[in-house]
Design a protein around this motif. Structure first.
Motif, PDB file in Angstrom:
ATOM      1  N   LYS A   5     -55.296  38.182 -35.588  1.00  0.00           N
ATOM      2  CA  LYS A   5     -54.101  38.996 -35.824  1.00  0.00           C
ATOM      3  C   LYS A   5     -53.355  39.270 -34.526  1.00  0.00           C
ATOM      4  CE  LYS A   5     -54.305  43.504 -36.369  1.00  0.00           C
ATOM      5  NZ  LYS A   5     -54.529  44.871 -36.936  1.00  0.00           N
ATOM      6  N   PHE A   6     -52.015  39.166 -34.602  1.00  0.00           N
ATOM      7  CA  PHE A   6     -51.134  39.544 -33.504  1.00  0.00           C
ATOM      8  C   PHE A   6     -50.114  40.527 -34.066  1.00  0.00           C
ATOM      9  CE2 PHE A   6     -52.757  35.354 -32.626  1.00  0.00           C
ATOM     10  CZ  PHE A   6     -53.064  35.374 -31.276  1.00  0.00           C
ATOM     11  N   THR A   7     -50.044  41.712 -33.496  1.00  0.00           N
ATOM     12  CA  THR A   7     -49.082  42.721 -33.947  1.00  0.00           C
ATOM     13  C   THR A   7     -47.904  42.696 -32.986  1.00  0.00           C
ATOM     14  OG1 THR A   7     -50.865  44.059 -34.865  1.00  0.00           O
ATOM     15  CG2 THR A   7     -48.742  45.144 -34.528  1.00  0.00           C
ATOM     16  N   ILE A   8     -46.765  42.215 -33.473  1.00  0.00           N
ATOM     17  CA  ILE A   8     -45.641  41.910 -32.579  1.00  0.00           C
ATOM     18  C   ILE A   8     -44.309  42.219 -33.269  1.00  0.00           C
ATOM     19  CG2 ILE A   8     -46.830  40.156 -31.213  1.00  0.00           C
ATOM     20  CD1 ILE A   8     -45.727  38.033 -33.024  1.00  0.00           C
ATOM     21  N   GLY A   9     -43.234  42.082 -32.495  1.00  0.00           N
ATOM     22  CA  GLY A   9     -41.892  42.223 -33.047  1.00  0.00           C
ATOM     23  C   GLY A   9     -41.397  43.658 -33.050  1.00  0.00           C
ATOM     24  N   PRO A  10     -40.130  43.852 -33.414  1.00  0.00           N
ATOM     25  CA  PRO A  10     -39.499  45.175 -33.339  1.00  0.00           C
ATOM     26  C   PRO A  10     -40.109  46.202 -34.278  1.00  0.00           C
ATOM     27  CG  PRO A  10     -38.086  43.622 -34.510  1.00  0.00           C
ATOM     28  CD  PRO A  10     -39.202  42.821 -33.908  1.00  0.00           C
ATOM     29  N   ALA A  11     -40.746  45.764 -35.354  1.00  0.00           N
ATOM     30  CA  ALA A  11     -41.348  46.691 -36.306  1.00  0.00           C
ATOM     31  C   ALA A  11     -42.870  46.603 -36.305  1.00  0.00           C
ATOM     32  CB  ALA A  11     -40.807  46.433 -37.712  1.00  0.00           C
ATOM     33  N   HIS A 183     -48.638  45.091 -41.940  1.00  0.00           N
ATOM     34  CA  HIS A 183     -48.618  46.095 -40.875  1.00  0.00           C
ATOM     35  C   HIS A 183     -49.962  46.822 -40.892  1.00  0.00           C
ATOM     36  CE1 HIS A 183     -44.172  45.881 -40.288  1.00  0.00           C
ATOM     37  NE2 HIS A 183     -44.156  45.688 -41.605  1.00  0.00           N
ATOM     38  N   ARG A 184     -50.309  47.408 -39.780  1.00  0.00           N
ATOM     39  CA  ARG A 184     -51.500  48.254 -39.660  1.00  0.00           C
ATOM     40  C   ARG A 184     -52.786  47.427 -39.734  1.00  0.00           C
ATOM     41  NH1 ARG A 184     -49.491  52.856 -43.996  1.00  0.00           N
ATOM     42  NH2 ARG A 184     -47.337  52.994 -43.238  1.00  0.00           N
ATOM     43  N   SER A 185     -53.901  48.125 -39.962  1.00  0.00           N
ATOM     44  CA  SER A 185     -55.214  47.498 -39.874  1.00  0.00           C
ATOM     45  C   SER A 185     -55.678  46.934 -41.209  1.00  0.00           C
ATOM     46  CB  SER A 185     -56.242  48.508 -39.345  1.00  0.00           C
ATOM     47  OG  SER A 185     -56.297  49.645 -40.188  1.00  0.00           O
ATOM     48  N   SER A 186     -56.734  46.140 -41.150  1.00  0.00           N
ATOM     49  CA  SER A 186     -57.259  45.490 -42.346  1.00  0.00           C
ATOM     50  C   SER A 186     -58.104  46.451 -43.171  1.00  0.00           C
ATOM     51  CB  SER A 186     -58.084  44.270 -41.948  1.00  0.00           C
ATOM     52  OG  SER A 186     -59.152  44.653 -41.106  1.00  0.00           O
ATOM     53  N   SER A 187     -58.464  45.992 -44.355  1.00  0.00           N
ATOM     54  CA  SER A 187     -59.245  46.814 -45.278  1.00  0.00           C
ATOM     55  C   SER A 187     -60.013  45.877 -46.196  1.00  0.00           C
ATOM     56  CB  SER A 187     -58.309  47.739 -46.068  1.00  0.00           C
ATOM     57  OG  SER A 187     -59.044  48.616 -46.908  1.00  0.00           O
ATOM     58  N   THR A 188     -60.532  46.403 -47.296  1.00  0.00           N
ATOM     59  CA  THR A 188     -61.100  45.584 -48.362  1.00  0.00           C
ATOM     60  C   THR A 188     -60.531  46.080 -49.685  1.00  0.00           C
ATOM     61  OG1 THR A 188     -63.025  46.976 -48.777  1.00  0.00           O
ATOM     62  CG2 THR A 188     -63.262  45.237 -47.097  1.00  0.00           C
ATOM     63  N   ILE A 189     -60.581  45.219 -50.683  1.00  0.00           N
ATOM     64  CA  ILE A 189     -60.074  45.619 -51.994  1.00  0.00           C
ATOM     65  C   ILE A 189     -60.882  46.800 -52.536  1.00  0.00           C
ATOM     66  CG2 ILE A 189     -59.879  44.893 -54.408  1.00  0.00           C
ATOM     67  CD1 ILE A 189     -59.054  42.133 -53.403  1.00  0.00           C
ATOM     68  N   GLY A 190     -62.185  46.746 -52.376  1.00  0.00           N
ATOM     69  CA  GLY A 190     -63.023  47.837 -52.861  1.00  0.00           C
ATOM     70  C   GLY A 190     -62.707  49.167 -52.201  1.00  0.00           C
ATOM     71  N   TYR A 191     -62.472  49.132 -50.887  1.00  0.00           N
ATOM     72  CA  TYR A 191     -62.139  50.363 -50.167  1.00  0.00           C
ATOM     73  C   TYR A 191     -60.840  50.958 -50.692  1.00  0.00           C
ATOM     74  CZ  TYR A 191     -61.196  53.604 -46.353  1.00  0.00           C
ATOM     75  OH  TYR A 191     -60.925  54.739 -45.625  1.00  0.00           O
ATOM     76  N   GLU A 192     -59.856  50.100 -50.951  1.00  0.00           N
ATOM     77  CA  GLU A 192     -58.562  50.598 -51.437  1.00  0.00           C
ATOM     78  C   GLU A 192     -58.679  51.150 -52.857  1.00  0.00           C
ATOM     79  OE1 GLU A 192     -56.063  51.052 -49.371  1.00  0.00           O
ATOM     80  OE2 GLU A 192     -57.512  50.248 -47.932  1.00  0.00           O
ATOM     81  N   ILE A 193     -59.453  50.505 -53.699  1.00  0.00           N
ATOM     82  CA  ILE A 193     -59.650  51.025 -55.063  1.00  0.00           C
ATOM     83  C   ILE A 193     -60.235  52.430 -55.027  1.00  0.00           C
ATOM     84  CG2 ILE A 193     -60.982  50.743 -57.189  1.00  0.00           C
ATOM     85  CD1 ILE A 193     -60.706  47.700 -56.797  1.00  0.00           C
ATOM     86  N   GLU A 194     -61.183  52.636 -54.105  1.00  0.00           N
ATOM     87  CA  GLU A 194     -61.884  53.924 -54.024  1.00  0.00           C
ATOM     88  C   GLU A 194     -61.092  54.994 -53.271  1.00  0.00           C
ATOM     89  OE1 GLU A 194     -64.712  54.812 -55.495  1.00  0.00           O
ATOM     90  OE2 GLU A 194     -64.771  52.842 -56.465  1.00  0.00           O
ATOM     91  N   ASN A 195     -60.249  54.590 -52.326  1.00  0.00           N
ATOM     92  CA  ASN A 195     -59.693  55.576 -51.395  1.00  0.00           C
ATOM     93  C   ASN A 195     -58.168  55.634 -51.322  1.00  0.00           C
ATOM     94  OD1 ASN A 195     -62.275  56.534 -49.879  1.00  0.00           O
ATOM     95  ND2 ASN A 195     -62.421  54.290 -49.863  1.00  0.00           N
ATOM     96  N   ASN A 196     -57.477  54.605 -51.767  1.00  0.00           N
ATOM     97  CA  ASN A 196     -56.013  54.600 -51.637  1.00  0.00           C
ATOM     98  C   ASN A 196     -55.410  55.593 -52.616  1.00  0.00           C
ATOM     99  OD1 ASN A 196     -53.197  53.871 -51.773  1.00  0.00           O
ATOM    100  ND2 ASN A 196     -53.747  51.926 -50.801  1.00  0.00           N
ATOM    101  N   PRO A 197     -54.711  56.630 -52.130  1.00  0.00           N
ATOM    102  CA  PRO A 197     -54.189  57.667 -53.029  1.00  0.00           C
ATOM    103  C   PRO A 197     -53.157  57.159 -54.027  1.00  0.00           C
ATOM    104  CG  PRO A 197     -53.273  57.913 -50.813  1.00  0.00           C
ATOM    105  CD  PRO A 197     -54.367  56.901 -50.724  1.00  0.00           C
ATOM    106  N   PHE A 198     -52.516  56.026 -53.741  1.00  0.00           N
ATOM    107  CA  PHE A 198     -51.513  55.481 -54.662  1.00  0.00           C
ATOM    108  C   PHE A 198     -52.157  54.785 -55.849  1.00  0.00           C
ATOM    109  CE2 PHE A 198     -49.229  55.917 -50.688  1.00  0.00           C
ATOM    110  CZ  PHE A 198     -48.005  56.431 -51.091  1.00  0.00           C
ATOM    111  N   LEU A 199     -53.455  54.545 -55.786  1.00  0.00           N
ATOM    112  CA  LEU A 199     -54.133  53.816 -56.851  1.00  0.00           C
ATOM    113  C   LEU A 199     -54.957  54.735 -57.753  1.00  0.00           C
ATOM    114  CD1 LEU A 199     -55.297  50.675 -54.856  1.00  0.00           C
ATOM    115  CD2 LEU A 199     -53.148  51.078 -56.060  1.00  0.00           C
ATOM    116  N   LYS A 200     -54.804  56.039 -57.563  1.00  0.00           N
ATOM    117  CA  LYS A 200     -55.542  56.999 -58.407  1.00  0.00           C
ATOM    118  C   LYS A 200     -54.858  57.192 -59.746  1.00  0.00           C
ATOM    119  CE  LYS A 200     -58.518  57.561 -55.156  1.00  0.00           C
ATOM    120  NZ  LYS A 200     -59.820  56.875 -55.265  1.00  0.00           N
TER     121      LYS A 200
END
Length: 200
Positions: A5-11, A183-200
């Motif tokens: 991963k390379f995090t680059i550019g204006p955004a 953008h931002r850091s990596s994750s796993t699908i399982g982590y997002e299912i359990e913790n992402n507030p938009f998926l509750k």
């Protein structure tokens, strides 16, 4: 499969170099950067093609450069055909020389060889948002982030659509699959299912 991963550019968007056995591809040419060039050269990676998760300016500012440098085709969703170079949609009106070259337009579920990449339409952030599943990794662009989701207030965006994309196209996959967002850091699908507030 090696993912760098390379995090680059204006955004501060993520550009990924994905490789295996000396062959590879780039996901989202956020901008041109000497560190990217050096990594590819030092590791003797033959770039075979470029994948674009969507065509917002902050993900394509290095696209023309890398397409020409490696003389490869650019793949994007078929839904990018009419909007990729429209500044209303790519948000690139400030960058008057922005050009988004696309060679191959992908359908939902299309397989890209030789890496056997599954192109999955995941609209909601943009009309042309697409995620790419390869082995145990998925590149989600600005659809799904770690503990968040992409913005849906840009032209072509829609909250219900992005949530549907995440729940019915991404979260149905194996929970151990690693998520590489735009953008931002990596994750796993399982982590997002359990913790992402938009998926509750």
């Amino acid at each position: 499969m090696e993912v760098k991963k390379f995090t680059i550019g204006p955004a501060l968007a993520n550009l990924y170099v994905v490789s295996k056995d000396g062959h590879g591809f780039i996901v989202d040419c956020a901008d041109k950067d000497e560190a990217v060039d050096k990594y590819i050269k030092d590791n003797n990676i033959k770039i075979e093609f470029i994948l674009q998760t969507h065509t917002h300016f902050d993900h394509v500012m290095g696209l023309e450069y890398y397409k020409n440098l490696y003389d490869v085709d650019v793949y994007a969703s078929e839904d990018a055909k009419d909007i990729a170079n429209d500044p209303t949609y790519n948000l690139g009106s400030y960058y008057h020389d922005l050009y988004v070259p696309i060679d191959k337009y992908l359908k939902d579920g299309e397989i890209i060889e030789p890496f056997h990449i599954n192109a999955i339409k995941t609209p909601g952030h943009t009309l042309d948002s697409m995620s790419f599943l390869v082995d145990d990794d998925i590149f989600t662009g600005d659809c799904l982030f770690r503990l968040s989701i992409g913005r849906y207030d840009f032209p072509g965006g829609d909250y219900d659509t992005i949530i549907d994309s995440i729940k019915n196209k991404i979260c149905v996959l194996d929970k151990d699959i690693k998520v590489y967002p735009g953008h931002r850091s990596s994750s796993t699908i399982g982590y997002e299912i359990e913790n992402n507030p938009f998926l509750k």
